[in-house]
Every structure is written in C-alpha cells, then in structure tokens.
Design a protein around this motif. Structure first.
Motif, PDB file in Angstrom:
ATOM      1  N   ARG B 175      -7.487   4.132   2.254  1.00  0.00           N
ATOM      2  CA  ARG B 175      -6.645   2.949   2.478  1.00  0.00           C
ATOM      3  C   ARG B 175      -7.475   1.766   2.967  1.00  0.00           C
ATOM      4  N   ILE B 178      -9.351   0.318  -0.101  1.00  0.00           N
ATOM      5  CA  ILE B 178      -8.499  -0.372  -1.078  1.00  0.00           C
ATOM      6  C   ILE B 178      -7.930  -1.660  -0.484  1.00  0.00           C
ATOM      7  N   GLU B 179      -7.505  -1.571   0.760  1.00  0.00           N
ATOM      8  CA  GLU B 179      -6.936  -2.773   1.382  1.00  0.00           C
ATOM      9  C   GLU B 179      -7.990  -3.857   1.576  1.00  0.00           C
ATOM     10  N   HIS B 180      -9.212  -3.419   1.798  1.00  0.00           N
ATOM     11  CA  HIS B 180     -10.296  -4.396   1.914  1.00  0.00           C
ATOM     12  C   HIS B 180     -10.477  -5.131   0.580  1.00  0.00           C
ATOM     13  N   ALA B 182      -8.216  -5.499  -1.720  1.00  0.00           N
ATOM     14  CA  ALA B 182      -7.026  -6.324  -1.961  1.00  0.00           C
ATOM     15  C   ALA B 182      -7.074  -7.618  -1.147  1.00  0.00           C
ATOM     16  N   SER B 183      -7.538  -7.484   0.103  1.00  0.00           N
ATOM     17  CA  SER B 183      -7.575  -8.662   0.970  1.00  0.00           C
ATOM     18  C   SER B 183      -8.559  -9.699   0.453  1.00  0.00           C
ATOM     19  N   THR B 211      -1.907   4.069  -2.310  1.00  0.00           N
ATOM     20  CA  THR B 211      -2.194   2.763  -1.715  1.00  0.00           C
ATOM     21  C   THR B 211      -1.983   1.644  -2.739  1.00  0.00           C
ATOM     22  N   ARG B 214       1.672   1.078  -3.184  1.00  0.00           N
ATOM     23  CA  ARG B 214       2.240   0.346  -2.066  1.00  0.00           C
ATOM     24  C   ARG B 214       1.900  -1.144  -2.163  1.00  0.00           C
ATOM     25  N   LEU B 215       0.702  -1.419  -2.662  1.00  0.00           N
ATOM     26  CA  LEU B 215       0.282  -2.818  -2.795  1.00  0.00           C
ATOM     27  C   LEU B 215       0.778  -3.438  -4.102  1.00  0.00           C
TER      28      LEU B 215
END
Lengths: 354, 354
Positions: B175, B178-180, B182-183, B211, B214-215
């Motif tokens: 997570r 992946i969130e990195h 996406a950000s 993930t 969710r995004l």
DNA sequence: TTGAAAGCGCTACCAA
DNA sequence: TTGGTAGCGCTTTCAA
C-alpha cells in the motif's frame, strides 16, 4: 479461539531419576552413559535404555562446571550486515558443530562499550575460546583480546601480535586472475581498485605489478577510487578517453566495480569478453552471477578460512601449543563468462603461507 | 622470533578467594555482590572493592545451575548467506545483550540431521528459549520445535500453530508503494514479481490489486517470474512490446527485479523517473543505493521484527503468558530517486496487526 | 550482621 | 562390578 503460549516446563529428567528408574546408583549411571568404568554389558544396556526411554539429556551446565570446559566459543565481529563474516561463520560453525561446540554470535559494531559487554558475558559464561573476525583485515576490533586468559584466533581482521590469524592469500588470488588473462592471450591488463585507505588495495596493486613484470607485460597505473559500480563506470571512461591505447583486460578490486565496468563497457559497445576481459574480486555470487555476461571472479574461500580458524581454536583449547603468525589460505578463481571461457570452473593454487 | 600461542590459564578468581581475601564467608560475599541480604555498608563496600581489585567475575555456569536459567537463547536459521536473517539477528541481539542474554547462532541449512544436532546441543546447554528464523515465511525449518518444553518464538519463517510469530506487514508495504506512486500522479501502475511458488508473491499481488481498486485505478495483470535482474529485463520487454499502452510506474517484487527493470528502461531510453517510476522491495541497501537512479524501495524493518521477537521470547522465558498468533509489523518506504523525489526520506504506517 | 550447611546435576576417586 | 562420597562455584535458607 485464543490460546496462550508458554514455556511449558515439565520437570527435567536428571541422572538421579534415570539411576533410580534403573535401580542403580548415580555413579554407575554416569559411567554407563559415558562409556567409562567397568560393568556388565547388561547393566550398561539397561541404563542406556532407561535413559533413552526417559529422554534423558545430561545437563551441560553441570558437566562444564566440573570439566572446566563449556564446549562453547564466542564469535566476535563488527561486520553486522556483511557478506564477509557470513561465509566465515558458516565455516566456523561447520568445523565446530560436530564436536558439540556451540557458537555465541556477538556483534560489536565498532562500539567499545558493546564489545566489552559481550566479552564480559562470554567470560562469565566461560567460553572455551574466542574467534575474532571483521570486515577489514587492516582494522582492529574495538577491544583488546589479549591477556584474557582465553585462547583467541583471528580471522579476516587485524590480529594482535603473537596471536594466530587466518587471512586470504590476496597476492596469490591476484596472480590467478592475471595469469588467467595472460593464458587467454590478453596483453594489456589494467587494474581498477578501491580506496588507498584499504591495505588490500595496496596488496593487490603490488601483486598486480609483480605478476605483470614476471610475465613481461606492461602494467597500467592502478586506478584507485571507491568500492562502487559508479567508480567502475568512471574508470572505464578514463581508460577509454585517455591518450593511451585502451586495455584488453580489466582486473577489478571487487565485484561491484567489475559490475560497473561491464555496464560501462556495454554502454560504449565494447564487447565483453570478445574485445575485453573482466575479472572481479570476492566472488559475491549474487553480483557476479547476475552481471551480463556473468563475471569471472577471485574467491577468497572465506568458508575455508572460517573452518581453519575454528579448528585452530580447538587445538588451542585442547591445551596444545600452536605457532603464532598470520596464515594465508589460497584463493580460487571462479571462471564464468567475462573472459572468454564459457564453462564454469575453478582454479586453485597451493597456499604460499606466511 | 617464533612464539607459541596458548590458552594461558591463570587460576580463575572464585568467590571463595574473594571472600578469603576480604576476610568474610562466601555467603556474605555472595550477598554483598548481589545486593541482597543485610550487612553494614562498610562490609559490602569492602567486599565489592576486593572483588573488583581481584577482577572477580561470577561463574555463570554455576549460577545457571542453581537458578535454572542460563541467560542464553538459541537462534535457529536456515538462511546461511542471507540478507534476511542478518538484520533480524542484529535486532534480536540488540534486544537481548543489555539483559545479559547471549545468543547461540545455529545454522541448520535445510538438513534435519544438522537441525537435530543443534537443537540437542541447545537443550543440553539449557538455553532459556529459541528463536526460529528463515529465509521464507512460507517454509518451515527442518525440525519440529513444539513440545521441547522450551519457549519458542518465530520470526520471518513459517510458525507452528499455537505459537508466537513475527512477520512484516507485506500488504501494508505494498500500500505504501502504490499510494506513493498515486500521490505523484502515476496512474498506470504495473507489478512485476517473483515465482508463484512463493506465498509473498500472492500476498503482494493481492494487496496490489486491492489498493489499485480502492484508488479506482486499473490494475495490470501481475507479471510473475524469478527474483532476478534478468527477469526484470524480460518483464520490461513484455510491458513495452505488448499491445497495451505501457505503464508509467512499475512496482517490483524485490530490488533485483527493480534493478533489472531500471537497466532495461535505460536501454530503451525510457527515462526514470521522468517518464516512469520504479519501486523495489526489501530495501537491500547495496542494490538499491547503487542503481541508477537510486531505487525507492519498501523496507520490511527486519531489525525491528528481530527486536520484537527477542523481547517476546524474554517475556515467555519470564514465565508470563502471551497471546499466540502472527503479528505483522509495519513496513516503511525508503524514498530515493526512482519515482521523482530527490530527497531520501521514509514513510511509515501503523501496523495493521493481526 | 554474619556464616555454616545444604544442594543445583554431574563426574571422579576409592572402597566395598 | 558397583556405589558412597566429595566437590565443581555458586545461592539460599536458617541459626548464631
């Protein structure tokens, strides 16, 4: 269902209980199990079987107290994450486990306080001896191990005077590499190595010069830098953008440099091994095997060094004397594809000792 | 001058001798040094000073025999050369050394005989507990550690049922990665991982899918191969030579794959991080820091896992109960330059436990 | 406040 | 052939 974990502790089986169960005295039971003393084969058999059935294991703490020998040694190192100490440990452990000797692993970083803490714990626990290892053969551990009243053997670290130490025969390793190049017809052999602050850099550069001289080949001025891929890149740039004719072989001070060299050569479209051969040092499997092409490299046989160190320590613990001094164990060349060979093989030489 | 090395053994200083020198009984000396019992401050001081002066160190063997506690634990591993067990060991050692607990390092490869040999030696030496570690969380050590009557804690290896185990929160790590991405505005995130035979490959692929969902981003089909640079190369070929639009980010199953991916992208003149971001897994310093550009990678905090395992074992040894089950410790993201950041920093999340 | 004595689990000596 | 006894170095009652 949420269970509880615990140190479930059934009463341990002592010799006393075994003796009682077998209907003999503790003294007899002891002798029976240790193969000492005299008694009828039946008695011995009975006792042995009783002990097995009850799952008896002698308390080594009690034995050690009496025998003044704990069958335990300490391994002191400052190479926490290192790839050097691990093969060393494997060899040490290999030499000792079959003799029932266990190894306390003590990582001391470069912290004298931590080192003292570990050494105290080892003394308290009455280790039979200590093996000191590190990540550099020209740096001491942050503690003085002499005068401890315990045998100490050094492996791959700067030893105390009048002690026993094992290291790799670096010069021999260099010879293997250079002679391998020469045997394949390479004549312009360069040397790219690490920082001048490392003793091995000088050892290897010196052996490089001597070997080339003996082979009547011209030497390049050794290129000293860092132990990194980036430096391998930079060194190739210097070798190929200078005024002199470029080499047809590069002997590198470690596998990372060699890896950088190979990558840089590919980027310049200089074919390895067709146009130029490359040899590394350390034979760090994961680096050497995954480069393209796979890297021929000098292996220091660290596991063998560890094994010898372990055995040497045992002879000292046995009370036997041993000659002090530094013993240099032979390296071997692991041939992969970066010099023109395609089959993986290994070349060894006898130790030159010292 | 050829000297002789030996285990110079001056007679050890026993409590008896300290007591005699101080003119008191052993009993009093014992109490004085352990801070127990009552006596005049002068007596205590005198005894302490005498002990110090004589260099007295209590024999831990004798103490253990009596206390039934050896202040010794065994570390069982099958990861001989591994980069996983080393940070783990560092953490374990760190947690234990200050409490005077020493660690027997026992490498058992995958050899049941060797494992039994080591476990027997450990039992004989009355270790207070055992920590079992390995190189894969979905493989058991080649020996059954339950029913030994000794507390056991598992770290980074397949545990027995009803035991305590520590592993990394792999899903949390995924997570973070992946969130990195996406950000930073990446929208087409691919996943290149290792062989399907590894449990972590499925864990990570699953977390990758969840993930992205969710995004509200589309997922690529995870590409499974080997844990090698060569596979990273090959995977890039597939991603860029297929019919679908190539990704703008690649999340890799380990740092070696990531390294291969970065190299392959460079060969294709796809700019990292400008055109595409890359994140690895393991944060293997020597691999991650030396890639070009330096690799952002998920760190499993193995040292922390080791520390927790060590502390958990101590509580069990203390006789306290502890909840069984697998504890997942949080990963962190070590940001280097392969995603567009230039400053090195670290991102953490709270553990999701379990 | 201090110390004599028992004992942890085992081995070794010597007598029966 | 077997077993009683002493003792390894320490801690812990318990009595003085």
């Amino acid at each position: 269902m949420q269970e509880e974990a615990q140190g479930s502790s059934m009463e341990p089986v002592t010799l006393r209980k075994v003796a009682a169960a077998a209907g003999v005295s503790v003294a007899t039971a002891s002798k029976a199990l240790n193969g000492r003393g005299r008694m009828t084969p039946e008695t011995r058999k009975l006792i042995r079987e009783t002990a097995d059935r009850m799952g008896f294991r002698p308390n080594a703490l009690a034995q050690s107290l009496l025998r003044k020998r704990s069958f335990t040694v300490g391994l002191l190192t400052n190479d926490t994450y290192g790839r050097f100490s691990l093969p060393l440990m494997a060899g040490i452990s290999e030499a000792l486990v079959d003799k029932g000797v266990s190894v306390f692993l003590c990582n001391v970083e470069d912290d004298p306080r931590l080192a003292q803490l570990h050494v105290n714990a080892m003394r308290d626990k009455r280790v039979d001896g200590i093996i000191a290892t590190g990540k550099r053969i020209d740096r001491r551990l942050p503690i003085d191990l002499s005068g401890l009243g315990i045998p100490v053997v050094y492996a791959f670290t700067e030893p105390d005077p009048a002690s026993i130490a094992f290291v790799a025969d670096e010069a021999g390793g260099v010879r293997l590499a250079i002679e391998h190049f020469a045997s394949l017809g390479r004549r312009r052999i360069a040397h790219v190595s690490g920082p001048a602050s490392f003793a091995v850099v000088h050892l290897r550069a010196q052996a490089y010069r001597e070997t080339l001289e003996r082979l009547q080949l011209a030497a390049f001025e050794p290129l000293l830098g860092t132990w990194s891929e980036a430096w391998g890149h930079e060194a190739v740039r210097r070798l190929f953008e200078g005024t002199q004719k470029p080499p047809d072989a590069i002997f590198c001070g470690n596998d990372q440099i060699a890896r950088g060299v190979i990558d840089a050569l590919r980027e310049r479209s200089v074919a390895v091994p067709d146009e130029i051969g490359v040899i590394g040092f350390d034979n760090w499997e994961i680096m050497a095997a995954q480069s393209r092409p796979p890297l021929t490299s000098v292996d220091m046989n660290l596991t063998a060094i560890g094994r010898e160190a372990g055995l040497a320590l045992l002879t000292l613990v046995d009370g036997q004397k041993a000659e002090t001094g530094i013993r240099r164990l032979p390296c071997r060349l692991v041939v992969r594809e970066s010099c023109g060979q395609t089959t993986v093989k290994t070349i060894e030489v006898q130790s030159t000792s010292g």
